[in-house]
Design a protein around this motif. Structure first.
Motif, PDB file in Angstrom:
ATOM      1  N   UNK A  47      36.630  38.526  46.838  1.00 21.64           N
ATOM      2  CA  UNK A  47      37.532  38.415  45.657  1.00 21.64           C
ATOM      3  C   UNK A  47      37.007  39.329  44.676  1.00 21.64           C
ATOM      4  N   UNK A  48      37.546  40.578  44.717  1.00 21.91           N
ATOM      5  CA  UNK A  48      37.010  41.627  43.781  1.00 21.91           C
ATOM      6  C   UNK A  48      37.448  41.455  42.366  1.00 21.91           C
ATOM      7  N   UNK A  49      38.206  40.385  42.146  1.00 19.45           N
ATOM      8  CA  UNK A  49      38.447  40.072  40.728  1.00 19.45           C
ATOM      9  C   UNK A  49      37.474  39.072  39.913  1.00 19.45           C
ATOM     10  N   UNK A  50      36.498  38.866  40.519  1.00 19.72           N
ATOM     11  CA  UNK A  50      35.429  37.634  40.226  1.00 19.72           C
ATOM     12  C   UNK A  50      34.897  38.279  38.962  1.00 19.72           C
ATOM     13  N   UNK A  51      34.680  37.574  37.981  1.00 21.37           N
ATOM     14  CA  UNK A  51      34.219  38.096  36.671  1.00 21.37           C
ATOM     15  C   UNK A  51      33.161  36.870  36.047  1.00 21.37           C
TER      16      UNK A  51
END
Length: 107
Positions: A47-51
């Motif tokens: 999940x590259x949108x993890x923040x």
């Protein structure tokens, strides 16, 4: 008597996931053959949108006393805002035993 006004603001951040969960992971081996060509299979979707989860906290207060400090008044107001909130999804994407994180408010 006296009167004192207080105020504070603060920010904290946290990650509740491992650093590699933003990456899609593959398993490569000699048992992954298709039509004479060796390759890999997906072990976990990333999940590259993890923040970072970010929490902003605000506090305002008033302390006051009157009539030779016989009567005192204390007032506090508190606000907490969380951004990039995440939770764990189990098995939703077909990978049982793997954990995926996303915002519960994302569409």
């Amino acid at each position: 008597g006296y009167m004192k006004v207080r105020a504070s603001v603060g920010s904290t951040g946290s990650t509740n996931f491992s650093a590699d969960q933003a990456l899609t992971r593959f398993i490569f081996g000699n048992d992954s053959e298709y039509n004479g060509i060796y390759g890999g299979i997906i072990n976990a979707y990333g999940n590259p949108a993890l923040k970072w989860q970010n929490v902003m906290k605000y506090n305002v207060g008033l302390d006051m006393s009157v009539w030779r400090e016989i009567i005192t008044l204390n007032f506090d107001a508190y606000l907490e805002r969380t951004e990039n909130l995440f939770h764990i999804l189990h098995g939703e994407y077909g990978f049982f035993g793997q954990q995926r994180y996303r915002s519960p408010f994302a569409l």
